[in-house]
Each structure stands twice: as structure tokens, then as C-alpha cells.
Design an enzyme around this catalytic site. Structure first.
Site, PDB file in Angstrom:
ATOM      1  CG  ASN A 123     103.899  16.311  78.939  1.00 32.11           C
ATOM      2  OD1 ASN A 123     104.647  15.793  78.075  1.00 32.11           O
ATOM      3  ND2 ASN A 123     104.282  17.465  79.525  1.00 32.11           N
ATOM      4  CB  CYS A 156     104.249  19.261  83.608  1.00 30.28           C
ATOM      5  SG  CYS A 156     103.306  19.533  82.080  1.00 30.28           S
TER       6      CYS A 156
END
Length: 413
Positions: A123, A156
Site C-alpha cells: 500500500n 486494496c
């Protein structure tokens, strides 16, 4: 291209499935491939698949019955290693030197004269976290090549940096490293910023150094491909690039930091631009003779107080001998005089009093006018006028290129 021996390490990222394509591409290109899998990676991709694609048994545990000491054997066998993908946990564990599993033991035992590559996948916030960035910078100083992640849609659902470099681009990077002469980047230590000596809990004895020159030099030399460590005041201007940074506050802290570095690292060049206080606080006395503790805020009830200073040991004369490989040392000299003769005396006094190879001089008059002018002088008397910090950075980078020595200029002109 002739076949090479490559170790691919797969860690527990959702992007681990891309390692299958990379291993396939490598074997099709004629390379010999062996795979290390972490325990968490098996939650995302099967070892049987990677074994079939690599045509070799997958290594998971250093204590498997038929692969004892594989962390040593794999490092000796391969020509190149790549962690693909590499999670934030892996990157930070490598930087910490944990050695708790096959991957980290393999890394600790690796011969870094061979290419070691890391392809981050995570991320964006995890990638940009200061802990991860510091670990990546440290791994670069060790000689690791970071295959920068791509920008795009992440697992994500967010969009940003952290997307694993594509298998084809990773293959290109591998083949470029394998068939290009391996040149170890020169290592440079830069000291910058000004010391702060504690008077009491809220007051300090300091100077006007901002650390800007050191930060700009660190950025410039990092972008030129050098391995740079910036040791600067924690209150100084910070570099904008991914340079590795250590901080200090007082004379004692920077002195201890340099001694600790000398025990574990060697540098090819040291740029000592830090403005080190000549004195530290020894005692603070009130008119009635009481010694005021420096950790508390001093009361303002006294008409006067007495501050006893003690001289600090000079750092510059000790730098070359502090490091076992006797690096090149560049000292910085700031003057505040219009007299060219006085400036010359100040410059050449650094050569007579210190073990330095070059002196970089600037004057307060130019700084106060917003000008970034420098005069770089070698111990043989060769000099070069430089009109910006960027020009200074380029002149410093040229020190490692034979035939590009600084040219003679007239100091007194």
C-alpha cells in the site's frame, strides 16, 4: 545471452502470483532458477507451481532434511538474487538484520559483490512510511538495487505507488544487471547543520547554520548514483530525496555518531560541512554561587548568571584516521572578511592544522546577499571557483574520475 543462476525470493504479498510469470520468463530465457518462499507467501501461491516452473525444488526452511545450510549454499550458487515481491515487513526485517528465517539468513550470508535486488509491493502509505523509507535507504547503502514500484490501482482498491514492477520489466532489470559490469557505488558521508548545547530545559547555545548546503549536496550526489549518508542536526533542512539520514543535536552526539559509524562502515569520501560548536556548557552559576541544573528551566529572577564553557575537541583533524580506510576528507571553511589575503590564510590553515585533502570556502558576505559561491582548493594548491551548490556537487563527483581534477585559479583575484 548465456544462462545465469538466479534466486527468486517470494514473500507474503497478494502480488506473489506475479512471481510465477517472472520465473517462467527467466527459465524461457535460459536462466537457471531456484526459489525461496517465506511461510506467509504460501498463503498466496503454491510451492508446487513454482517448483514446476523453475524445474527445481523450492526452499522454505533452512532445517529441511535435505537442505541444511541452504542459506549459505544458495548464496554461493547464484549469480543474482531478487526478492519479488517484497513486503514492508520483509524490507524492515532485512534492514534490522533479524536472521530469523531462511530469507533473512540468506540475506545476512549473501556476498554483495553480486547483485541483490528488491522489488517492493505494498500500500502507498506503507511504502511512504518513514520506517520503510529509512530501511530502503539503508539497504541501498549496502549495495541492494531497489526496483521501484509502479503507480496504479492497488489490491486494496486505492490508486498510488506500491504496485509491483511487472514481470517483464523485472526480467529486463535482471538481464541488465547480469550483463553489465558491476560497479560498486562510491560511499559518501556528509555532516551538516549546527550543534545545540543545552543551557537549561528550554535554552540552547547554537549557531546560524541551517544545514541547507549539506542537504542539497546529499540530494545532488544521491541522484548522481553515489551511496550517501547525511549526518545532520535534527533541526536542519532535510534532503528531498531518499538519502539515508542520521541526526544529532550536541557536539557529544555527533562525536559519538561518527565513532559508531567508524566501527561498522567505511566511506570513500567525507564532506565535513557541519558547524560544530567550539564550546559546550560546563556549569551555570547564580550570583549566590548555586549551580543551576541544566535539565530545568532557569528562573529569570537573577540579574545575572555565570555560564562556564569548556572547549570541545576538534572533529576535523580526527576524521581521516577515525575510519580505517583513510577516506578523502573535504573540510568546509566559512569566513567573514573582504580581505582575499585573510581568506587565503583561513583556507590554507585548514591544511596545516587538519588531515584534509580539499577545502571548500565560502564567505558570509555572499551568503547575506543570497549568493551560493564556493572556492574549492586541493592540498596541492589547485583551485576552482563554483557559482552554486549544484556546481560544487558536480566538482565533488568529479573527484572520483581520473583526469578531471580541479583546475588552477587565482585565489587572490
Amino acid at each position: 545471452m548465456s544462462p545465469s543462476k538466479i534466486v527468486i525470493v517470494v514473500t507474503g504479498s497478494i502480488a506473489a502470483y506475479k512471481s510465477c510469470e517472472l520465473v517462467s520468463l527467466l527459465t524461457k530465457a535460459g536462466h537457471l532458477v531456484r526459489v525461496i518462499m517465506t511461510s506467509s507467501s504460501e498463503k498466496f501461491v503454491g510451492s508446487t507451481t513454482l517448483q514446476a516452473l523453475s524445474h527445481n525444488k523450492v526452499s522454505r526452511d533452512d532445517f529441511e532434511s535435505d537442505s541444511f545450510m541452504s542459506h549459505i549454499e544458495l548464496g554461493q550458487w547464484c549469480d543474482l538474487a531478487l526478492i519479488y515481491p517484497s513486503t514492508a515487513q520483509t524490507i524492515n526485517a532485512l534492514a534490522a538484520g533479524t536472521g530469523q528465517e531462511l530469507l533473512t539468513s540468506f540475506f545476512l550470508a549473501f556476498n554483495f559483490k553480486k547483485p541483490f535486488m528488491i522489488a517492493p509491493a505494498m500500500n502507498t502509505r506503507m511504502l511512504k512510511n518513514p520506517v520503510t523509507q529509512k530501511s530502503l535507504s539503508f539497504l541501498k547503502t549496502m549495495g541492494c538495487k531497489i526496483l521501484e514500484s509502479e503507480e496504479g490501482e492497488l489490491a486494496c482498491g486505492e490508486v498510488g505507488e506500491g504496485r509491483l514492477l511487472s514481470p517483464q520489466k523485472a526480467l529486463d532489470e535482471i538481464q541488465l544487471s547480469l550483463h553489465k559490469p558491476l560497479q560498486k557505488a562510491k560511499r559518501i558521508l556528509i555532516t551538516a547543520g549546527g550543534t545545540r548545547e543545552t543551557i537549561d530545559g528550554v535554552r540552547t547555545l547554537t549557531n546560524m547554520s541551517t544545514g541547507r548546503t549539506g542537504a542539497e549536496l546529499a540530494d545532488y550526489l544521491y541522484e548522481k548514483g553515489f551511496q550517501v549518508l547525511l549526518l545532520t542536526s535534527r533541526y536542519a533542512v532535510m534532503p528531498s530525496s531518499k538519502v539515508m539520514v542520521n541526526t544529532y543535536e550536541s557536539f557529544r552526539e555527533i562525536d559519538q555518531n561518527l565513532k559508531a559509524l567508524a566501527k561498522t562502515k567505511n566511506f570513500d569520501l567525507i564532506l565535513h560541512a557541519a558547524a560544530i560548536s567550539d564550546y559546550s556548557i560546563e556549569t551555570i552559576k547564580t550570583p549566590d554561587g548555586q549551580i543551576v541544573p541544566s535539565t530545568n528551566k532557569m528562573s529569570s529572577q537573577y540579574d545575572n548568571i555565570s555560564i562556564q564553557l569548556k572547549r570541545n575537541e576538534k572533529i576535523l583533524p580526527r576524521l581521516k584516521d577515525l575510519f580505517s580506510n583513510q577516506p578523502l576528507v573535504v573540510g568546509f571553511k566559512l569566513t567573514s572578511t573582504e580581505s582575499k589575503e585573510e581568506q587565503a590564510k583561513a583556507i590554507f590553515s585548514l591544511f596545516t592544522e587538519n588531515a584534509v585533502d580539499y577545502v571548500v570556502h565560502n564567505d558570509m558576505r555572499d551568503i547575506n546577499q543570497g549568493q551560493r559561491k564556493y572556492l574549492m582548493t586541493s592540498k596541492e594548491g589547485q583551485q576552482k571557483n563554483l557559482q552554486s551548490t549544484q556546481e560544487l556537487g558536480e566538482a565533488i563527483s568529479q573527484l572520483f574520475k581520473p583526469g578531471n581534477e580541479v583546475k588552477q585559479n587565482d585565489l587572490m583575484s
